[in-house]
Design a protein around this motif. Structure first.
Motif, PDB file in Angstrom:
ATOM      1  N   HIS A 214     -22.334 -14.830 -19.763  1.00 43.79           N
ATOM      2  CA  HIS A 214     -23.426 -15.572 -19.129  1.00 43.79           C
ATOM      3  C   HIS A 214     -23.372 -15.381 -17.608  1.00 43.79           C
ATOM      4  CE1 HIS A 214     -24.339 -17.507 -22.924  1.00 43.79           C
ATOM      5  NE2 HIS A 214     -23.065 -17.850 -23.045  1.00 43.79           N
ATOM      6  N   GLY A 215     -24.402 -14.769 -17.077  1.00 40.92           N
ATOM      7  CA  GLY A 215     -24.503 -14.625 -15.633  1.00 40.92           C
ATOM      8  C   GLY A 215     -25.607 -15.504 -15.073  1.00 40.92           C
ATOM      9  N   PRO A 229     -24.171 -10.136 -14.815  1.00 39.35           N
ATOM     10  CA  PRO A 229     -23.378  -9.989 -16.041  1.00 39.35           C
ATOM     11  C   PRO A 229     -23.134  -8.529 -16.426  1.00 39.35           C
ATOM     12  CG  PRO A 229     -25.633 -10.530 -16.620  1.00 39.35           C
ATOM     13  CD  PRO A 229     -25.544 -10.619 -15.119  1.00 39.35           C
ATOM     14  N   VAL A 230     -23.965  -7.615 -15.862  1.00 41.74           N
ATOM     15  CA  VAL A 230     -23.756  -6.194 -16.163  1.00 41.74           C
ATOM     16  C   VAL A 230     -22.461  -5.714 -15.531  1.00 41.74           C
ATOM     17  CG1 VAL A 230     -24.693  -3.875 -15.939  1.00 41.74           C
ATOM     18  CG2 VAL A 230     -26.232  -5.797 -16.361  1.00 41.74           C
ATOM     19  N   VAL A 231     -22.225  -6.101 -14.286  1.00 44.30           N
ATOM     20  CA  VAL A 231     -20.989  -5.733 -13.605  1.00 44.30           C
ATOM     21  C   VAL A 231     -19.789  -6.345 -14.323  1.00 44.30           C
ATOM     22  CG1 VAL A 231     -19.685  -5.946 -11.452  1.00 44.30           C
ATOM     23  CG2 VAL A 231     -22.133  -5.447 -11.390  1.00 44.30           C
ATOM     24  N   THR A 232     -19.933  -7.603 -14.708  1.00 39.69           N
ATOM     25  CA  THR A 232     -18.839  -8.267 -15.434  1.00 39.69           C
ATOM     26  C   THR A 232     -18.569  -7.576 -16.758  1.00 39.69           C
ATOM     27  OG1 THR A 232     -19.508 -10.376 -14.442  1.00 39.69           O
ATOM     28  CG2 THR A 232     -18.048 -10.479 -16.356  1.00 39.69           C
ATOM     29  N   ALA A 233     -19.633  -7.208 -17.452  1.00 36.60           N
ATOM     30  CA  ALA A 233     -19.466  -6.515 -18.733  1.00 36.60           C
ATOM     31  C   ALA A 233     -18.781  -5.171 -18.531  1.00 36.60           C
ATOM     32  CB  ALA A 233     -20.815  -6.332 -19.412  1.00 36.60           C
ATOM     33  N   GLU A 302     -12.277 -12.029 -16.895  1.00 36.76           N
ATOM     34  CA  GLU A 302     -13.279 -11.284 -16.130  1.00 36.76           C
ATOM     35  C   GLU A 302     -14.477 -12.168 -15.795  1.00 36.76           C
ATOM     36  OE1 GLU A 302     -13.070  -8.529 -14.668  1.00 36.76           O
ATOM     37  OE2 GLU A 302     -11.291  -7.627 -15.567  1.00 36.76           O
ATOM     38  N   CYS A 303     -14.845 -13.035 -16.723  1.00 39.80           N
ATOM     39  CA  CYS A 303     -15.951 -13.965 -16.437  1.00 39.80           C
ATOM     40  C   CYS A 303     -15.564 -14.940 -15.324  1.00 39.80           C
ATOM     41  CB  CYS A 303     -16.337 -14.726 -17.692  1.00 39.80           C
ATOM     42  SG  CYS A 303     -17.187 -13.709 -18.915  1.00 39.80           S
ATOM     43  N   GLY A 307     -17.141 -15.416 -11.375  1.00 39.98           N
ATOM     44  CA  GLY A 307     -17.802 -16.678 -11.076  1.00 39.98           C
ATOM     45  C   GLY A 307     -18.961 -16.980 -12.011  1.00 39.98           C
ATOM     46  N   CYS A 308     -18.854 -16.577 -13.262  1.00 36.11           N
ATOM     47  CA  CYS A 308     -19.931 -16.847 -14.225  1.00 36.11           C
ATOM     48  C   CYS A 308     -20.155 -18.353 -14.352  1.00 36.11           C
ATOM     49  CB  CYS A 308     -19.584 -16.261 -15.590  1.00 36.11           C
ATOM     50  SG  CYS A 308     -19.584 -14.455 -15.622  1.00 36.11           S
TER      51      CYS A 308
END
Length: 426
Positions: A214-215, A229-233, A302-303, A307-308
């Motif tokens: 969740h971004g 969320p793309v960068v986090t993924a 990673e989330c 800072g998600c």
């Protein structure tokens, strides 16, 4: 169908046995049994159905069993089929074959190729069903040679690892009797006319995870106002690779694959969410659990690092234990196969990181026996090895068992194993 093999052309593919071996099993399968099994195989291959939607496949299989004398129950655990043949006192044995196909568009060029766009029997389940039906026909016609109860099961939803559990939950053992041993065989890109038995894990334990990161979406020109969320993924996918390289002992076999990453619709919009589909496989349940927990930890970390605004959703969508056939049953079946086929046609299976839900049948002391059946004709084998190219594996759009050689061997292998275990467990 025009150009398809027929019962009159089926022959044993392997060379004549040497003086120290018994006659080859497939040569003893009657022509009429082969013709009927081949007809079923061609129908199933041309009309594949996906997991949970196997109504037509189930009916074709059920009708074949009924025609050879089984009492058949339909709709067990979904589209599951159970055929029963009671033949006096003795043990109960269960033969399992799978009904479902895969969402793959066929590229074999066969005259009897799939007529269903985007769907094919790319894992040999059609050959499993046809050989189970053929073996049942042999055993039903030779009832004086064994005593006990034979169950033949057409299992739905194997590819999604749901069908075995669904059949058990629907009272498979309570309604039809708890078997002493459950038997199954599986196609493999080995020379047709050969079989392979393993020691230890035949197939891996597995777990499938669906993850939602969740971004906070927004404009691509103002990334500072978003949590992408793309960068986090992407960071998650890269860090997950360390589960095998840095958190798994070299003596353990573990595979982790991110098979799907979905996020966003346009390049100028940062999406709110990203979705990952992860598969983890291991040759032991202990190693699998450790890898799954590491994957959970990495996703959450990673989330947090990004800072998600919400914790990720992590859902285990399927899980299956390692396939560890019973050693005593395996030894008995292997010895019977060596007598029937000749020792030089019974190979060692090194194990595979593929997985299936067959191990779920091994509850409350039920034994399992499981082996691999070669599907590659001598010509295909020679051409591939001469050219130095790999053979099309299971789950390939070009996977095409040579039915003329593989089917009679599979029928004989299953019938031989059943006869042996009826004798062993009296």
């Amino acid at each position: 169908m025009t150009g398809a093999p027929n019962g009159d052309t089926l022959r044993a593919s392997t060379p004549a046995p040497g003086p120290d071996t018994a006659p080859v099993g497939p040569a003893a399968v009657p022509r009429e049994t082969l013709r009927a099994a081949l007809g079923l195989y061609l129908e199933l291959h041309a009309h594949p159905e996906l997991s949970g939607a196997e109504a037509g496949t189930a009916e074709r299989f059920a009708a074949r069993l009924e025609g050879d004398g089984a009492t058949v129950t339909r709709g067990v655990g979904g589209h599951g089929v159970v055929g029963v043949l009671r033949n006096g006192p003795g043990p109960t044995l269960l033969v399992r074959a799978e009904l479902d196909a895969l969402p793959i568009g066929e590229r074999t060029g066969l005259a009897y190729a799939s007529t269903v766009p985007g769907t094919m029997h790319a894992c040999g389940h059609d050959l499993h069903l046809a050989s189970a039906a053929g073996a049942f026909a042999l055993l039903a016609a030779d009832a004086d040679a064994w005593s006990g109860t034979l169950l033949v099961v057409g299992q739905p939803a194997e590819e999604t690892l749901e069908g075995a559990g669904a059949m058990l939950a629907d009272g498979l053992y309570e309604r039809f009797g708890t078997p002493d041993t459950v038997l199954a065989q599986h196609t493999a890109p080995l020379p047709a006319g050969t079989l392979a038995h393993g020691r230890g894990a035949m197939m891996a334990a597995s777990a499938a995870l669906d993850v939602v990161i969740h971004g906070r979406g927004g404009h691509a020109g103002t990334p500072q106002l978003t949590v992408d969320p793309v960068v986090t993924a992407a960071a998650t996918v890269m860090r997950l690779q360390t589960v095998v390289s840095r958190e798994t002992a070299p003596s353990d076999q573990v595979v982790l694959t991110v098979g799907s990453l979905r996020a966003g619709l346009r390049g100028n919009v940062v999406p709110d969410d990203a979705e990952l589909s992860i598969t983890v496989r291991a040759t032991s349940d202990r190693a699998l659990e450790r890898a799954v927990e590491a994957a959970r930890r990495i996703v959450r970390a990673e989330c947090a690092a990004s800072g998600c605004p919400e914790d990720p959703d992590i859902t285990v969508t399927s899980r299956s234990p390692a396939l560890l056939p019973d050693p005593a049953a395996t030894a008995a079946v292997r010895a019977a196969h060596e007598r029937e086929f000749g020792r030089h046609r019974v190979l060692e299976w090194p194990g595979s990181m593929a997985t299936e839900d067959f191990p779920r049948f091994a509850v409350d002391g039920v034994r399992t026996a499981y082996w691999m059946v070669g599907t590659v004709s001598p010509r295909q084998w020679h051409e591939a090895h001469s050219a130095g190219r790999p053979l099309p594996p299971n789950h390939s759009a070009e996977f095409a068992p040579d039915a003329r050689t593989a089917l009679p061997a599979a029928i004989a292998a299953m019938a031989t194993a059943v006869r042996q275990l009826f004798k062993e467990t009296r």
